[in-house]
Design a protein around this motif. Structure first.
Motif, short mmCIF file in Angstrom:
data_model
loop_
_atom_site.label_atom_id
_atom_site.label_comp_id
_atom_site.label_asym_id
_atom_site.label_seq_id
_atom_site.Cartn_x
_atom_site.Cartn_y
_atom_site.Cartn_z
N PHE A 84 0.77 -0.99 -0.22
CA PHE A 84 0.01 -0.10 -0.02
C PHE A 84 0.80 1.14 -0.02
N THR A 114 -3.08 -7.92 8.05
CA THR A 114 -2.81 -6.68 6.79
C THR A 114 -2.36 -7.19 5.54
N ASP A 146 -2.29 -6.42 2.63
CA ASP A 146 -2.06 -5.11 1.81
C ASP A 146 -0.74 -4.54 2.15
N ARG A 156 -6.22 4.52 5.30
CA ARG A 156 -5.48 3.32 5.61
C ARG A 156 -5.23 3.20 7.10
N ASP A 210 -8.31 2.62 8.92
CA ASP A 210 -8.63 1.25 9.07
C ASP A 210 -7.80 0.35 9.71
#
Length: 405
Positions: free
Chosen positions: A22, A41, A43, A374, A377
């Motif tokens: 990311f 996680t 990503d 992000r 989140d």
């Protein structure tokens, strides 16, 4: 048919890459999920991969500023040290600056191993010689002057397996140059102190950050920040003053207290006042801290803060590792903030006195919606997990177990 297979392979590889990283221009978010937890996680890349790649790519120079160092045989982190050693063996110049007080947390074997790496110069700096009671608490590195890493991860095998950590791989040229300038400032300070000379302060007044930029570095202590680098302490207050609807914060610990002589805890209200002012404006604040934050008197201040309208506080306790108790591990250690889903703050500092005023720390502020979301989140995942519990006003929290069971 062969062309179709090749095309399919290319598309799959691109999808794999997209789901393994990311990033926004100049910044990749890097994260450690503690093993044996339900957190995930997919990503986000892990620092084990990112640090190894950075060391493998080094051609001329690697500089590192760290609080302490620790590894052990069989740990995944051993691969990182091996990559650093390989860089030194092929002629890359390495300078490693560690906090003098970090010796008590370090593994002496790891220190000696680092000192034996070819072309590596290892130095200790007692940062309190500059500010009275500060430390090098920042965890960072710069490779070849064009890539940097800043985050909560210490140079410690536990940070790569058993601790919740967050950092940034940085290729933004201007910010990388500033991080490198901080290292040079502290490296030269060590030389002067070793010679018995005084290190002159660079700033007499708080330096304002270039805080309308899309991305900027802030650092502490303000007195020893190189030219153009804003004051972390002042900037956090300004960022909180910008908040309009919601602030999400994740820290190891939070307290409106500093560290004084003879184990005293002088009152330190800078950040606490800013949070209370935001609450007064109707901003909702969600603060998540580790169970290490339940020590007295800090827990009393957390309980007091939690009574204010709009304030929510959760304490995160991670389960013990299957292998048994691991000292100074199994804890959330990330230092992140998301403001209104628009601003992300990612750094190395805890929110109490001594860190943002007297110690070497640094943070990256990104005015980027994607990064802010992000971070929010990431916060939400742990916030909603079974590991996070709302602070209990009636509970007499036991003293947390950190270094020994």
């Amino acid at each position: 048919m062969r062309k179709l297979i090749l095309l399919a392979t290319l598309l799959i590889s691109q999808i794999t890459i997209a789901h393994a990283e990311f990033s926004i221009p100049g910044y990749e978010l890097v994260h450690t999920v503690p093993v044996e937890t339900a957190l995930a996680t997919p990503d986000l890349r892990e620092p084990l991969q990112v640090w190894s790649e950075m060391f493998d790519s080094a051609k001329t120079e690697i500089v590192l500023g760290q609080f302490y160092v620790a590894s052990k045989p069989g740990a995944a982190f051993e691969n990182v040290i091996n990559r650093l050693a390989a860089a030194g063996a092929r002629g890359v110049k390495i300078r490693f600056l560690m906090e003098e007080k970090g010796k008590s947390l370090s593994d002496t074997g790891t220190i000696e191993r680092l000192k034996q790496i070819p072309h590596l110069e290892f130095r200790f700096l007692d940062y309190s010689k500059l500010t009275g009671n500060g430390i090098i608490h920042a965890k960072y590195m710069v490779v070849d002057g064009d890539t940097a890493y800043v985050g909560s991860q210490n140079f410690d095998w536990r940070s790569f397996e058993h601790i919740h950590e967050t950092g940034l791989r940085i290729t933004d040229h201007d910010v990388v140059a500033q991080i490198h300038a901080i290292f040079e400032q502290d490296w030269q300070a060590q030389e002067l102190i070793a010679q018995g000379k005084k290190v002159a302060a660079l700033n007499q007044h708080s330096v304002a950050a270039h805080d309308q930029s899309a991305a900027f570095l802030i650092a502490s202590p303000n007195a020893y920040n190189p030219d153009g680098i804003g004051d972390s302490e002042a900037e956090i207050v300004k960022l909180l003053a910008e908040a309009k609807s919601e602030v999400r914060i994740q820290l190891l610990d939070y307290a409106p207290l500093s560290y004084g002589p003879n184990h005293t805890r002088p009152y330190y209200a800078v950040i606490d006042n800013a949070i209370r002012a935001a609450l007064t404006r109707g901003v909702k604040v969600k603060l998540m801290v580790s169970n290490w934050n339940t020590e007295k008197p800090a827990i009393h201040y957390l309980k007091s803060l939690s009574l204010l309208p709009g304030m929510e506080i959760k304490i995160v306790t991670l389960p013990k590792a299957a292998s048994g108790f691991i000292p100074f591990a199994r804890v959330i250690h990330s230092k992140t903030m998301s403001i209104d889903g628009q601003i992300a703050w990612i750094g190395t500092s805890n929110w109490s006195g001594g860190y943002l005023d007297n110690s070497r720390n640094m943070e990256i502020v990104l005015r980027n919606q994607a990064m802010a979301k992000r971070i929010a989140d990431l916060h939400q995942q742990t916030w909603d997990s079974s590991y996070a519990q709302a602070i209990d006003m009636m509970k007499d929290y036991p003293k947390p177990v950190k270094g020994q069971e």
